[in-house]
Design an enzyme around this catalytic site. Structure first.
Site, PDB file in Angstrom:
ATOM      1  N   ARG A   1       0.851  -1.184   0.000  1.00 29.43           N
ATOM      2  CA  ARG A   1       0.000   0.000   0.000  1.00 29.43           C
ATOM      3  C   ARG A   1       0.892   1.241   0.000  1.00 29.43           C
ATOM      4  NH1 ARG A   1      -1.993   0.933   4.330  1.00 29.43           N
ATOM      5  NH2 ARG A   1      -1.390  -0.796   5.655  1.00 29.43           N
TER       6      ARG A   1
ATOM      7  N   TYR B   1      -1.103  -3.772  -7.167  1.00 31.85           N
ATOM      8  CA  TYR B   1      -0.897  -4.495  -5.907  1.00 31.85           C
ATOM      9  C   TYR B   1      -2.213  -4.558  -5.113  1.00 31.85           C
ATOM     10  CZ  TYR B   1       0.022  -5.446  -1.102  1.00 31.85           C
ATOM     11  OH  TYR B   1      -0.082  -5.990   0.149  1.00 31.85           O
TER      12      TYR B   1
ATOM     13  N   LYS C   1      -9.521  -2.147   1.847  1.00 30.69           N
ATOM     14  CA  LYS C   1      -9.212  -0.961   2.656  1.00 30.69           C
ATOM     15  C   LYS C   1      -9.968   0.272   2.149  1.00 30.69           C
ATOM     16  CE  LYS C   1      -6.107  -3.211   5.061  1.00 30.69           C
ATOM     17  NZ  LYS C   1      -6.359  -3.617   6.447  1.00 30.69           N
TER      18      LYS C   1
ATOM     19  N   SER D   1      -0.536  -3.108  12.131  1.00 30.50           N
ATOM     20  CA  SER D   1       0.115  -4.180  11.359  1.00 30.50           C
ATOM     21  C   SER D   1       1.224  -4.831  12.187  1.00 30.50           C
ATOM     22  CB  SER D   1       0.723  -3.607  10.082  1.00 30.50           C
ATOM     23  OG  SER D   1      -0.280  -3.002   9.326  1.00 30.50           O
TER      24      SER D   1
HETATM   25  C1  OXD Z   1      -3.464  -5.197   5.819  1.00 31.74           C
HETATM   26  C2  OXD Z   1      -2.945  -4.033   6.557  1.00 31.74           C
HETATM   27  O1  OXD Z   1      -2.933  -5.510   4.744  1.00 31.74           O
HETATM   28  O2  OXD Z   1      -3.543  -3.678   7.577  1.00 31.74           O
HETATM   29  O3  OXD Z   1      -4.429  -5.800   6.290  1.00 31.74           O
HETATM   30  O4  OXD Z   1      -1.921  -3.461   6.148  1.00 31.74           O
HETATM   31 MN    MN Z   2      -5.358  -4.770   7.915  1.00 29.45          MN
END
Ligand code: OXD
Ligand code: MN
Length: 593
Positions: free
Chosen positions: A69, A197, A206, A248
């Site tokens: 991310r 990704y 997310k 995380s």
């Molecule tokens: C996930 C994160 O990938 O919280 O779940 O980064």
């Molecule tokens: Mn997560």
């Protein structure tokens, strides 16, 4: 066939923008998905793995510049900057739409537009919501088919409603300089460009289920949280549900799929997994807080996953799973990652697809020398999980008895404590912090504040988010879940973890549930209620009661410093910080005197 008028109009608009050669509606049929798998294998987008050992499993590699991310390129675009708040990147929506449309324009030329209708949550659940993602990536379609409920039945449920989230994904040239993950919560819209990704392009996860949904929950009176959900079954067969938020690298998936220690297992204790990453919670007809997992699969970190650390997660990856950026064992066409076992393959390709020499592995240069990328992933169907809860697919959700916050703190936070009440619990969540580990780039042991583990995921001003939590507590009244904090990561003077963690965390969960039922003792301290050492069951565990006492201690000097750091942390929110939380900080300071 798309009959919904708002959806048909938006699809037309997107078609005109990105200019695809073909358009395919994803109906969710197995035949259609199988065709796409075949095509992806033909073009090299996916590698078909050993179908005897890993039936239905594939490997995908992303570009080396596109492996995680990208928080610095993630934006919340609201009309007012203040709505996005001090913790989000912000841009004026008009300006951002223009920039993104210029990037996406004609970018599907020579490509196919896939239209994916998906439901976050069991289709038709009163807590579920619908989204539509258009993408030019088969990898995205196949991942969304695992992570969400997709297809025609979603469109049937949507009917002609306009309550759905728009999501445009365009791979473009996967150019990191023009990569943007943007949210327009006031328009229920997400646009993601120049990435392929998972975390950036599986827009249900997310982007929708946390950033857009947290905004919706704020407006509509419910909660979208970065939480696992588990059911704890006692020997009488009663199941109580817990939701837990950790930043995380704190073992969220492991806790969600915990296997109790032998002695508790024999007594009849069990853990049932409802979710490992996201919880949507609404007040039910009886006034309690009910949670669903909006996802339908696990997008888990592969390295470190093994039969000891998380047997159930590993089992979940044995069929119909897509692996991303793990190593390929050329001897038997299976996958491998660091921490899977102690037998690194001798004849393998690393996550970049290059020959990999296990003798050259250097812990300090993981990305360069490891077989699997440190953030390599498995996308596994939830129904593969041996301990999946029976409630997983039921739309009503599970009633939450306890909410747990936590983080990695070597010295400060005790193994477990209970907040004094809901408001105090919101204070605990809003001050949540974790120390950085060697796993991440940068200095080790730096404290990062990550309120409710939502720092990268809250789609609006975090000051308003804290206020929303306080409001929810008022609505729930005496039916509110009890709020706790845990820390599995206290270390001794040599830096070794004191608490064994993993399955033994069940001992702490049992105390938490007993507290919810008024069955366990505790003593009041400046920060909240702490168990007496005798209240945590240590049967069959090689730990003395004095050691346990040590990790239940609240050190006044450390906590006085902590209170000063919380004061600094709170400054960020300015006058958006709810007065009640400021009072909580003052109370803590007074109690520590
Ligand atoms: C996930 C994160 O990938 O919280 O779940 O980064
Ligand atoms: Mn997560």
């Amino acid at each position: 066939m798309i009959k919904n008028k708002t959806l048909a109009a938006w699809i037309e608009e997107m078609k005109n923008l990105v200019n695809p050669d073909n358009v395919v509606l994803i109906t969710g049929s197995e035949e259609q998905l199988e065709e796409l798998r075949k095509e992806a294998v033909e073009t090299g987008e996916m590698i078909k793995l050993n179908q005897e050992k890993l039936p239905g499993c594939y490997l995908h590699r992303t570009k080396p510049n596109d492996v995680a991310r990208v928080e610095d390129r993630t934006f919340i675009c609201t009309k007012d900057k203040e709505t996005a708040g001090p913790t989000n990147n912000w841009c004026d929506p008009k300006e951002m739409y223009e920039k993104l449309y210029n990037i996406a324009r004609d970018s599907y030329k020579g490509r196919t537009m896939y239209i994916i209708p998906y439901s976050m949550g069991p289709i038709g659940s009163p807590i579920a919501k619908i989204g539509v993602e258009v993408t030019d990536s088969i990898y995205v379609v196949l991942n969304m088919a695992i992570m969400t409920r997709i297809g025609q039945k979603v469109l049937d449920t949507l009917g002609d409603s306009n309550d759905w989230v728009r999501g445009l994904h365009a791979k473009c040239n996967v150019d990191p300089e023009n990569r943007y993950i943007c949210h327009f919560p006031e328009d229920n819209t997400i646009i993601s460009v120049n990435s392929a990704y998972g975390g950036n392009v599986l827009l249900g996860k997310k982007c929708f289920a946390l950033r857009i949904a947290s905004f919706q929950g704020w407006k509509e009176g419910w909660m979208a949280e970065h939480m696992l959900i588990l059911g704890l079954e006692n020997p009488k067969g009663e199941v109580k549900y817990i939701a837990a938020a950790f930043p995380s690298a704190c073992g969220k998936t492991n806790l969600a799929m915990l296997i109790p220690p032998e002695y508790l297992k024999k007594k009849g204790y069990k853990i049932w997994t409802v979710g490992d990453d996201i919880a949507w919670m609404k007040i039910g007809p009886d006034g309690r807080l009910y949670a669903i997992n909006p996802e339908n699969g696990f997008f888990g970190v592969a390295p470190g996953t093994n039969a000891h650390s998380n047997f159930n997660a590993l089992e979940s990856t044995k069929k119909n799973t897509i692996f991303t950026n793990v190593a390929l064992n050329l001897d038997d066409n299976t996958v491998w990652w660091e921490g899977l076992d102690k037998n690194p393959p001798k004849n393998a390709l690393n996550w970049r697809g290059e020959p990999w020499d296990y003798t050259k592995y250097d812990k300090t240069k993981k990305v360069e020398t490891s077989a699997a990328h440190p953030n390599s992933r498995f996308t596994a169907p939830a129904k593969n999980c041996p301990c999946l809860s029976d409630e997983f697919d039921k739309g009503a959700g599970v009633p939450i008895s306890a909410i747990i916050f936590g983080g990695r703190r070597a010295k400060c936070t005790p193994l477990v404590y209970q907040s004094k009440d809901w408001v105090n619990g919101v204070f605990v969540g809003s001050t949540m912090a974790s120390e950085t580990t060697a796993a991440a780039a940068g200095a080790v042991g730096v404290v990062r504040r990550d309120p409710m583990a939502m720092l990268p995921f809250c789609g609006y001003n975090m000051g308003d988010y804290f206020k929303h939590w306080l409001d929810m507590g008022e609505k729930l009244g005496d039916k509110a879940p009890k709020i706790f904090n845990v820390n599995w990561f206290r270390t001794d003077d040599e830096g070794n973890f004191i608490w064994p963690g993993f399955g033994d965390n069940m001992r702490v969960l049992n105390w938490i549930i007993d507290r919810c039922e008024g069955k366990a003792n505790a003593r009041e301290t400046a920060i909240g209620y702490i168990p007496n050492a005798e209240d945590i069951d240590l049967t069959d565990l090689d730990m003395s009661i004095d050691t346990l006492k040590g990790i239940l201690e609240v050190d006044k000097d450390i906590w006085t410093k902590e209170a000063d750091e919380i004061e600094e942390h709170y400054k960020k929110f300015g006058n958006k910080l709810p007065e009640q939380l400021r009072e909580q900080l003052n109370n803590l300071k007074a109690a520590l005197k």
